[in-house]
Structures are given as structure tokens and as C-alpha cells.
Design an enzyme around this catalytic site. Structure first.
Site, short mmCIF file in Angstrom:
data_model
loop_
_atom_site.label_atom_id
_atom_site.label_comp_id
_atom_site.label_asym_id
_atom_site.label_seq_id
_atom_site.Cartn_x
_atom_site.Cartn_y
_atom_site.Cartn_z
N HIS A 1 -21.56 4.54 5.28
CA HIS A 1 -20.46 5.45 4.96
C HIS A 1 -19.21 4.71 4.50
O HIS A 1 -18.85 3.68 5.05
CB HIS A 1 -20.13 6.28 6.21
N ASP B 1 -16.47 6.58 -2.12
CA ASP B 1 -15.50 7.61 -2.51
C ASP B 1 -14.94 7.31 -3.89
O ASP B 1 -14.67 6.15 -4.22
CB ASP B 1 -14.35 7.64 -1.50
N HIS C 1 -10.75 6.21 -0.13
CA HIS C 1 -10.79 7.40 0.70
C HIS C 1 -9.39 7.85 1.08
O HIS C 1 -9.00 8.97 0.82
CB HIS C 1 -11.62 7.13 1.97
#
Length: 271
Positions: A3, A25, A39
Site C-alpha cells: 500500500h 497514488d 498521497h
């Protein structure tokens, strides 16, 4: 899936911990150009929210990590989810964002179709109203002479919308296949598996729109077990080594394994 992998050095970091996929992201400027892998605040508990890279530079680093023969090549890294931060855009900019995203990927990741990166790509969109991004993306790859690269691309709507509403958005976008359905929430909060189970049922129904289901952000062993028991195809995590540990437990080691490049990410796994 590792992640929030937004710096190039983190690619190796997460793959070396056991990830076969990463999530990155993508922020956009006012003209709908993909700008940074970033992010921002807030983000998951226990993580630095501020790592970033120029988007095109990140794509070049990602290409190195996913091109056989390159000194930076990571053979285990087979899928990349781009979490598209389209919330900064007006709805009428979605198509333009898709066009520009396609051109950037074509040039800096796929190397204009000449021995570029081999990873599969999932475009993850947070807002159902931004479905025109998909058509902008697919039309541009066709116009640029590389429709074959669409075989490497899948789609996700990440806003936890009702499954029926997501199906309608895909119909508007002209998508039938290559669909990953996410469900989840930041690791700072708890979320049940009700919608995950609904998505799994759609996937397994034989006439649903979903090919794969993944759950985020899964950092604890108990949550990992619950997600695997619910039948997900993948989990997004800040700790790939934790997921690997659970997968090696007696209850799971003969039932689940890490996907390899030979496994199609678009074909629903039949038990």
C-alpha cells in the site's frame, strides 16, 4: 498488494517484504495532467503520508523494476494499482485525465510499445461520475496505435459504492471484463466484510461484472484471516510480511498462494 508505494525505492522495499503487487497514488494538476505519486495527509496510521515522486519519473523507475533483463528487475512484481486522486478535478475533466494518463503510461512505462514494463495495470477511480476517464484512456491507446496494451489494463471503482451502482458506471464506460472490485477503509478504522461478501457473490454468480475482489487496508493477522475466509482474491497491506505469514499457516497454505505472472488477473478463479 503493498500500500502507498509512492517513492521509487519503496518498490524494492515492498517486493522484498513479499508483495507481488503495489498500489501507487496519482495526483493531478489543474489541467488534469498526472503530476505526482503522492498521497498526502491524512493517510494510514503508522505510515509517512508525504513521500512523493514526479509521476513520469516514477513510471520510469517502475518500468525498470518490471522489465526482464533490467538490472532493477523484480520478477515477482506483476500488478500495479494506480489510485487516481481525481477528487481534485471537475467532473468534466475526467476524460481529459484519462487521455493524458494513457499518453504518460505509453511513453514512460510501456516505452511506446517497445519492450516496456510488463506489469498489469489497474486504474482505480474513486468517483463513479468520473467513468469518462476510462473511455478517454482506452480511446487514446487505440488512437496512438497500441490497442494491444489494453490487454494489460483493468479497472476499479474504489468509493465503496453500492455494487449495483458500480455496475451501471461500467456499462456507461463500455467496460465488460478486467474488473477488480475494491472494498475497504484506512487501517485507523474498522470496517466489516458485508460489502466484500456481496462483491464475492457477484464475482461467483456467473453473470456478475466483477472478476476479482480485493480488501484494504489489511495489516493484522486476524483481519487477513477474515478476508481470506470471505473469499477475496487479494488484500492491500502496509505489511506484506504479515500477509505472507498468514498464508503459510496450516489453514491456508494449501488453499491460497501468491499469484505469478502466468496467472491472468482478469480471469475469475474457479474453486
Amino acid at each position: 498488494m503493498g500500500h502507498m508505494v509512492n517513492a521509487i525505492y519503496q518498490i524494492d522495499e515492498f517486493v522484498n517484504l513479499g508483495a507481488n503487487s503495489i498500489e501507487t497514488d496519482v495526483s493531478f494538476d489543474d489541467n488534469a495532467n498526472p503530476e505526482y505519486t503522492h498521497h498526502g495527509i491524512p493517510c494510514d496510521c503508522g505510515r509517512s503520508c508525504l513521500k512523493w515522486k514526479n509521476y513520469n519519473d516514477f513510471l520510469k523507475g517502475l518500468r525498470s523494476a518490471t522489465t526482464p533483463g533490467n538490472s532493477k528487475y523484480q520478477s515477482k512484481l506483476i500488478l500495479v494499482v494506480f489510485d487516481l486522486k481525481t477528487g481534485s478535478l471537475y467532473d468534466n475533466q475526467a476524460s481529459e485525465a484519462g487521455k493524458k494518463l494513457a499518453k504518460n503510461l505509453l511513453k514512460h512505462y510501456w516505452n511506446n510499445g517497445n519492450n516496456g514494463g510488463r506489469a498489469y495495470i489497474v486504474l482505480s477511480i474513486p468517483d463513479l461520475n468520473h467513468y469518462p476517464l476510462i473511455k478517454g484512456f482506452t480511446d487514446t491507446l487505440k488512437q496512438e496505435g497500441h490497442p494491444e496494451l489494453l490487454e494489460k489494463v483493468g479497472y476499479d471503482f474504489s468509493g465503496n459504492d453500492a455494487v449495483g451502482d458500480v455496475a451501471k458506471a461500467y456499462k456507461k464506460a463500455g467496460v465488460s471484463g478486467h474488473v477488480w472490485q475494491s472494498d475497504g477503509i484506512t487501517n485507523c478504522l474498522l470496517r466489516g466484510l458485508t460489502r466484500v461478501k456481496e462483491a464475492v457473490a457477484n464475482r461467483d454468480s456467473g453473470n456478475g461484472y466483477i472478476n476479482k475482489v480485493y480488501y484494504w487496508t489489511v495489516d493484522k493477522r486476524a483481519t487477513t484471516r477474515d478476508a481470506l475466509d470471505a473469499g477475496v482474491d487479494g488484500v492491500m497491506t502496509n505489511y506484506p510480511d504479515v500477509i505472507a505469514d498468514v498464508m503459510s499457516e496450516a489453514a491456508y497454505k494449501n488453499k491460497v498462494r501468491l499469484a505469478t505472472y502466468e496467472d491472468s488477473p482478469w480471469v475469475t478463479f474457479k474453486k
